[in-house]
Design an enzyme around this catalytic site. Sequence first.
Site, PDB file in Angstrom:
ATOM      1  N   ASP A 121       0.858  -1.173   0.000  1.00 40.38           N
ATOM      2  CA  ASP A 121       0.000   0.000   0.000  1.00 40.38           C
ATOM      3  C   ASP A 121       0.905   1.238   0.000  1.00 40.38           C
ATOM      4  OD1 ASP A 121      -2.197   1.637   0.056  1.00 40.38           O
ATOM      5  OD2 ASP A 121      -3.278   0.492   1.561  1.00 40.38           O
TER       6      ASP A 121
ATOM      7  N   GLU B 126     -10.984   6.433   3.609  1.00 40.62           N
ATOM      8  CA  GLU B 126      -9.897   5.976   4.486  1.00 40.62           C
ATOM      9  C   GLU B 126      -9.991   6.589   5.891  1.00 40.62           C
ATOM     10  OE1 GLU B 126      -6.131   5.105   2.660  1.00 40.62           O
ATOM     11  OE2 GLU B 126      -6.900   5.734   0.728  1.00 40.62           O
TER      12      GLU B 126
HETATM   13  C1  BGC Z   1      -5.339   2.731   0.129  1.00 44.37           C
HETATM   14  C2  BGC Z   1      -5.463   1.653  -0.926  1.00 44.37           C
HETATM   15  C3  BGC Z   1      -5.290   2.235  -2.293  1.00 44.37           C
HETATM   16  C4  BGC Z   1      -3.976   2.991  -2.341  1.00 44.37           C
HETATM   17  C5  BGC Z   1      -3.666   3.577  -3.693  1.00 44.37           C
HETATM   18  C6  BGC Z   1      -4.123   3.613  -0.067  1.00 44.37           C
HETATM   19  O1  BGC Z   1      -4.115   4.708   0.794  1.00 44.37           O
HETATM   20  O2  BGC Z   1      -5.282   2.124   1.413  1.00 44.37           O
HETATM   21  O3  BGC Z   1      -6.707   1.015  -0.808  1.00 44.37           O
HETATM   22  O4  BGC Z   1      -5.350   1.227  -3.265  1.00 44.37           O
HETATM   23  O5  BGC Z   1      -4.003   4.039  -1.391  1.00 44.37           O
HETATM   24  O6  BGC Z   1      -4.422   4.689  -3.968  1.00 44.37           O
END
Ligand code: BGC
Length: 582
Positions: free
Chosen positions: A273, A459
Amino acid sequence: MNKEIKTDLTIEQKVESLLSQMTLDEKIGQMTQVRHFDDITIADIKTKFIGSIIHTPGPTPGTDAAEWQAKFVQLQWLALSTRLGIPMFFGVDAVHGQNTYAGATIFPHNIGLGAARNSKLVESAAAITALEARATGFNWVFSPCVAIPYNEKWGRVYEAFSESTEITTELTKASVRGHQGGLDQQVSLIATAKHFIGDGSTDFGVEGGNTTLSQEEVMERLLPPYRAAIEAGVGSVMASFNSLNGVPMHAYRAMITDVLKGSLKFEGIVVSDWKAYSRFGGTDVINAGVDVVMAVEGDFNMYVEGVRNGVLNGVISQERIDDAVRRILRQKFRIGLFDNPFPDLRLISKIGIQAHRDVARQAVRESLVLLKNENNVLPLKKDAKIALVGEFGNNSGLQSGGWTVNWQGMTENYAGATTILEGLRKFSSQDVLYDADGSADYDSVDVAVIVVGETPYAEFMGDIGGVMNKYQLTLTPEHQMLVDKYTAKGIKTVVVLISGRPLVVTKQLEQVDAFVAAWFPGSEGEGIAEVLFGDYDFKGKLPHSWPKSEEDYQGKYGPNFWDRTIEPLFPLGFGLSYQKGI
Ligand code: BGC
């Protein structure tokens, strides 16, 4: 196309042949994922042998899909002009449709699909998402999220299908099949099961927090969707921000290498991630089994140098690097990238077409869960005098949640979408009145449809009681005012709740005649109107147990922890319909 590779070899032979020609720098390049607009210059794609690009909201690659494709074609040429000419992956968070592109078909978030519980529908939605993602230049999608949320305070509850392992497992299989095609079909894009593992079950629902579960609980409750995804042939799995019993998942070798790649026999790519290298211990991340790192926002040089030095100093083994590169090349061969490195211009005309929107609208209809219907208020009569109350009823951004055009979603309308008000106006034979904020105070209507909910978030920004602390477990005072105002008039009231999770609405359920949980429906707001008018019945069933009070959240896991001692207001699977009565 690399001239050294004979076309009649199997994928594994092609992988080995290519791997044997690669230098360490070329291998590290394959293991690197960057954005095209920060950290690197375009020239780095060539000199650093970059293996994949992630597009996130920020500078868009262009104003329309043709320009997006053209941008990625330009970048791909740089990769193709390297010594071995290995083409790049282009990845995107298309988590409910190709949601980074305004004009794409935007589906309900996964929580809504969990309410619809229709595998065929999930498969079609995923197939459309994959097609529209390819049409905008991508061949790697960071979806589906197969988390199993235990606490509604988590800001990502809506990205997951359900609190139920069984429902999540079944829909995960359908989603992977839809994105990638069946096992027997030509794969043109890879999907990602994320976030491995324990993302939704952190203590107190904190994004990226610590998950406290026994190994048996992890295996029984959280692992089945990953097993299903692997059986369906998923191309990648993303490691999670959370720790598991104190060990950061990105550095958890026993889980990534021994369980995922070992026991589960996953042959695809483990992708990190965001900024995982600097966040989770540098070379430990690679040694745990992560194959591709999102080296973004300042991590790029540190990552590339760190891995190179790690190998030269013996901290990272050559075998570990080769395992990573094998997995990456295998997926690139699998999607035919060496023969077909560029996006297909002919797909552009498919973006947001009616046939796609029809599937999204069906998904909206099937995702709606009827929690209460008394006094014959629903279905609405087409000749009733209706007031639509609340801004959420006339704003496609607000109805769609996070990951819609922008990372945190939108608070204004976006291209191609329809709102609930537009739907009501389309199907009603009367003028539907609109009271955005309660100030119009309509008295002489038959029914008020009051739309309330959660402003989009994504998030950690959406954690309740988290760092941002912007959200709450019940309605905002402004939305409560709308409910109070219209119920006080003695006219019939229907509440439509737009939210990423069940909220505590025990009191509001008593106040109103009917109550519909609509989750984050996405671009096809009309689908809600069709069901309110009774042209279609309610089919949705709760994908989560519904909490009754804020006190229920005192515990570590919240009311939806599977081992709960707290009774929910409505159990998992609850949902009324017109057919079966109120
Ligand atoms: C998220 C992921 C995402 C990634 C790329 C991260 O902050 O947890 O789910 O795929 O960002 O954007």
